[in-house]
Scaffold this active site. Structure first.
Site, PDB file in Angstrom:
ATOM      1  N   THR A  38       5.151   1.876  -0.945  1.00 19.15           N
ATOM      2  CA  THR A  38       6.431   1.615  -0.260  1.00 19.15           C
ATOM      3  C   THR A  38       6.901   2.882   0.477  1.00 19.15           C
ATOM      4  O   THR A  38       6.395   3.982   0.245  1.00 19.15           O
ATOM      5  CB  THR A  38       7.521   1.245  -1.283  1.00 19.15           C
ATOM      6  OG1 THR A  38       7.693   2.356  -2.183  1.00 19.15           O
ATOM      7  CG2 THR A  38       7.176  -0.002  -2.080  1.00 19.15           C
ATOM      8  N   GLU A  87       0.824  -1.214   0.000  1.00 14.12           N
ATOM      9  CA  GLU A  87       0.000   0.000   0.000  1.00 14.12           C
ATOM     10  C   GLU A  87       0.861   1.267   0.000  1.00 14.12           C
ATOM     11  O   GLU A  87       0.621   2.199   0.770  1.00 14.12           O
ATOM     12  CB  GLU A  87      -1.000  -0.063   1.152  1.00 14.12           C
ATOM     13  CG  GLU A  87      -1.929  -1.253   0.912  1.00 14.12           C
ATOM     14  CD  GLU A  87      -3.133  -1.317   1.806  1.00 14.12           C
ATOM     15  OE1 GLU A  87      -3.600  -0.262   2.228  1.00 14.12           O
ATOM     16  OE2 GLU A  87      -3.592  -2.447   2.042  1.00 14.12           O
TER      17      GLU A  87
HETATM   18  C1  LIG Z   1       2.012  -9.384   0.972  1.00 16.94           C
HETATM   19  C2  LIG Z   1       1.608  -8.367  -0.057  1.00 16.94           C
HETATM   20  C3  LIG Z   1       0.254  -8.034  -0.178  1.00 16.94           C
HETATM   21  C4  LIG Z   1      -0.165  -7.144  -1.168  1.00 16.94           C
HETATM   22  N1  LIG Z   1      -1.505  -6.911  -1.343  1.00 16.94           N
HETATM   23  C5  LIG Z   1      -1.916  -6.237  -2.467  1.00 16.94           C
HETATM   24  C6  LIG Z   1      -3.320  -6.175  -2.800  1.00 16.94           C
HETATM   25  O1  LIG Z   1      -4.190  -6.668  -2.064  1.00 16.94           O
HETATM   26  N2  LIG Z   1      -3.677  -5.573  -3.956  1.00 16.94           N
HETATM   27  C7  LIG Z   1      -2.763  -5.011  -4.810  1.00 16.94           C
HETATM   28  O2  LIG Z   1      -3.155  -4.488  -5.852  1.00 16.94           O
HETATM   29  N3  LIG Z   1      -1.421  -5.044  -4.510  1.00 16.94           N
HETATM   30  C8  LIG Z   1      -0.985  -5.650  -3.368  1.00 16.94           C
HETATM   31  N4  LIG Z   1       0.360  -5.724  -3.070  1.00 16.94           N
HETATM   32  C9  LIG Z   1       1.330  -5.109  -3.990  1.00 16.94           C
HETATM   33  C10 LIG Z   1       2.096  -3.972  -3.371  1.00 16.94           C
HETATM   34  O3  LIG Z   1       1.264  -2.844  -3.212  1.00 16.94           O
HETATM   35  C11 LIG Z   1       3.343  -3.709  -4.224  1.00 16.94           C
HETATM   36  O4  LIG Z   1       4.221  -4.811  -4.029  1.00 16.94           O
HETATM   37  C12 LIG Z   1       4.025  -2.416  -3.887  1.00 16.94           C
HETATM   38  O5  LIG Z   1       3.238  -1.323  -4.265  1.00 16.94           O
HETATM   39  C13 LIG Z   1       5.396  -2.284  -4.562  1.00 16.94           C
HETATM   40  O6  LIG Z   1       5.320  -2.584  -5.918  1.00 16.94           O
HETATM   41  P1  LIG Z   1       6.365  -3.633  -6.558  1.00 16.94           P
HETATM   42  O7  LIG Z   1       6.387  -4.831  -5.705  1.00 16.94           O
HETATM   43  O8  LIG Z   1       6.041  -3.779  -7.991  1.00 16.94           O
HETATM   44  O9  LIG Z   1       7.793  -2.912  -6.417  1.00 16.94           O
HETATM   45  P2  LIG Z   1       8.396  -1.884  -7.454  1.00 16.94           P
HETATM   46  O10 LIG Z   1       7.400  -0.853  -7.809  1.00 16.94           O
HETATM   47  O11 LIG Z   1       9.029  -2.637  -8.565  1.00 16.94           O
HETATM   48  O12 LIG Z   1       9.531  -1.209  -6.588  1.00 16.94           O
HETATM   49  C14 LIG Z   1      10.767  -1.853  -6.279  1.00 16.94           C
HETATM   50  C15 LIG Z   1      11.588  -0.919  -5.395  1.00 16.94           C
HETATM   51  O13 LIG Z   1      11.902   0.286  -6.120  1.00 16.94           O
HETATM   52  C16 LIG Z   1      11.424   1.400  -5.379  1.00 16.94           C
HETATM   53  N5  LIG Z   1      10.997   2.423  -6.318  1.00 16.94           N
HETATM   54  C17 LIG Z   1      10.109   2.290  -7.343  1.00 16.94           C
HETATM   55  N6  LIG Z   1       9.974   3.461  -7.991  1.00 16.94           N
HETATM   56  C18 LIG Z   1      10.759   4.358  -7.335  1.00 16.94           C
HETATM   57  C19 LIG Z   1      11.015   5.758  -7.475  1.00 16.94           C
HETATM   58  N7  LIG Z   1      10.412   6.475  -8.438  1.00 16.94           N
HETATM   59  N8  LIG Z   1      11.869   6.341  -6.620  1.00 16.94           N
HETATM   60  C20 LIG Z   1      12.470   5.626  -5.645  1.00 16.94           C
HETATM   61  N9  LIG Z   1      12.271   4.301  -5.453  1.00 16.94           N
HETATM   62  C21 LIG Z   1      11.412   3.692  -6.269  1.00 16.94           C
HETATM   63  C22 LIG Z   1      10.270   0.861  -4.541  1.00 16.94           C
HETATM   64  O14 LIG Z   1       9.988   1.685  -3.438  1.00 16.94           O
HETATM   65  C23 LIG Z   1      10.832  -0.488  -4.140  1.00 16.94           C
HETATM   66  O15 LIG Z   1      11.746  -0.314  -3.086  1.00 16.94           O
HETATM   67  C24 LIG Z   1       0.802  -6.548  -2.031  1.00 16.94           C
HETATM   68  C25 LIG Z   1       2.160  -6.844  -1.864  1.00 16.94           C
HETATM   69  C26 LIG Z   1       2.565  -7.750  -0.907  1.00 16.94           C
HETATM   70  C27 LIG Z   1       4.026  -8.075  -0.786  1.00 16.94           C
END
Ligand SMILES: Cc1cc2nc3c(=O)[nH]c(=O)nc-3n(C[C@H](O)[C@H](O)[C@H](O)COP(=O)(O)OP(=O)(O)OC[C@H]3O[C@@H](n4cnc5c(N)ncnc54)[C@H](O)[C@@H]3O)c2cc1C
Length: 390
Positions: free
Chosen positions: A366, A364
């Site tokens: 990062t 929700e």
């Molecule tokens: C257990 C769990 C439950 C979840 N539940 C849901 C759910 O119910 N519904 C749903 O839709 N999603 C859900 N999620 C997804 C979650 O919201 C995403 O994993 C999260 O938003 C991060 O996206 P990503 O994993 O693609 O990481 P990425 O977006 O690929 O990011 C990877 C890293 O890069 C950093 N980063 C990315 N862009 C930038 C930037 N511009 N500047 C600096 N740093 C950056 C991020 O902060 C992170 O550290 C869930 C995730 C988990 C692990």
């Protein structure tokens, strides 16, 4: 300035605390035992039973409007209750809730999705994240194409909480790639599992786990659109906004319970002929934890107050989520350190919290996304320093 609670807030908070202490906490040892044996901690039927018991105490639908039988509590009150829930590591939540955006349902959708979800007869999940789009949620590619009175959905959603258990999914899909999700190109669909999507469990560090959802030419009638065509991204941001003060509120409860354990341990465990709490190294960990816990508490309550005051809560909520999630990770880490080897075992809940709360910095929004929002608001002048007192 008054930092106190009203009599009503105190009474509701204390009733919630009483319920959690008397009805939920007694299950904790059994929960740890089951999880050590790689069994589910709490069966859905057990959660349901607890929720119905809580209903008799008056707790049903914290955020649900009264016309649906809910309590419709102000955000501050909800935050206080989420903190009480956080005090137990049993994965409990009060019943009578539905995803906040489901209240956009039409009359027909109300009967089919909203009311059974509030009643606990149907389970939903919310799906925006995709393998190629998490933080950059506006970059989703999951596609819905119009076909007569229906839409055909194709693509994959991933990391969806409750996705393996859900009867239906609230799915955000691209309906107009030209416009982009942020500019009216995405739409929310209510999609029954029976319409043909499948899910796969994703093992994670935490207990339970999210799922990937796969859609291969899933046909969804037009009447299953939630809200308006093109409103999907706005609804998604509204869904995410809600978690930005409930997640850190839960974190405060966890941190308080864990810190209490550390204080008790520091006052009883002896090394070198004296209690470990007489060492400054231990005292400082306790002092830093309490200070950060208090700072988080007030940031979160202010974010919730901002919601209740009808002000734009995004800036305050991002600070609450960022700081609250970091705080609980630091506190649980120190609590483990204070417990030494015992803290690392599965006899105690500390290692469980350690795994659980790591997620709070990721989902929700990062840490980095919260920082992006906070700094952008300041750099572009959307918010002034000093918040509402500035
Ligand atoms: C257990 C769990 C439950 C979840 N539940 C849901 C759910 O119910 N519904 C749903 O839709 N999603 C859900 N999620 C997804 C979650 O919201 C995403 O994993 C999260 O938003 C991060 O996206 P990503 O994993 O693609 O990481 P990425 O977006 O690929 O990011 C990877 C890293 O890069 C950093 N980063 C990315 N862009 C930038 C930037 N511009 N500047 C600096 N740093 C950056 C991020 O902060 C992170 O550290 C869930 C995730 C988990 C692990």
């Amino acid at each position: 300035m008054d930092f106190g609670l009203s009599d009503e807030e105190r009474a509701i908070r204390d009733t919630a605390r009483d319920f959690i202490t008397r009805e939920v906490m007694p299950l904790e040892q059994e929960l740890l035992r089951r999880e050590r044996a790689h069994q589910p901690g709490l069966e859905p039927s057990e959660l349901r039973e607890l929720q119905l018991k809580a209903k008799k105490f008056g707790f049903w639908g914290l955020a649900t409007p009264q016309e649906y039988g809910g309590m419709d509590l102000p955000a501050v009150m909800q935050s206080l209750i989420w903190t009480e829930i956080g005090r137990t590591f049993v994965p409990f939540r009060f019943g009578g809730e539905a995803d906040n955006i489901l209240f956009y349902a039409t009359e027909e959708q109300r009967q089919e999705f909203l009311l059974p979800t509030i009643a606990g007869d149907r389970n939903s999940c919310f799906a925006i994240t995709e393998p190629g789009a998490g933080s950059d949620a506006a970059n989703i590619r999951f596609r819905a194409r119009r076909d007569g009175d229906d839409w055909i959905l194709n693509g994959e959603k991933t990391f969806i909480t409750g996705g393996n258990e859900a009867d239906f999914a609230i799915v955000i899909a691209v309906t107009d790639p030209e416009r982009g999700a942020r500019n009216g190109g995405a739409t929310a669909f209510l999609v029954d599992r029976s319409m043909g999507w499948r899910s796969e469990f994703i093992p994670t560090m935490g207990e339970g786990g999210p799922a990937s959802l796969f859609f291969d030419d899933v046909r969804v009638p037009h009447r299953n659109i939630l809200g308006e065509v093109g409103q999907g991204f706005t609804l998604a941001m509204q869904w995410i906004g809600k978690g930005r003060y409930t997640i850190p509120s839960h974190a405060v409860g966890i941190a308080e319970r864990a810190l209490r354990m550390a204080i008790d341990h520091a006052n009883t465990r002896e090394t070198f002929g004296t209690k470990i709490g007489t060492n400054q190294a231990i005292q400082w960990m306790i002092a830093d934890s309490e200070t950060e816990l208090e700072a988080a508490r007030w940031l979160i309550l202010r974010a919730a107050w901002t919601v209740d005051a009808g002000l734009d809560p995004r800036h305050a909520s991002s600070m609450a989520k960022l700081y609250g999630a970091g705080m609980v990770n630091r506190v649980v880490d120190r609590v483990m350190q204070i417990h030494g080897g015992m803290g690392y075992t599965r006899e105690l809940p500390i290692e469980r919290w350690y795994r659980q709360v790591r997620l709070y910095r990721i989902f929700e929004g990062t840490d980095e996304m919260q920082r992006l929002i906070i700094s952008r608001d300041l750099l572009r002048g959307y918010t002034k320093l000093g918040g509402h007192l500035g």
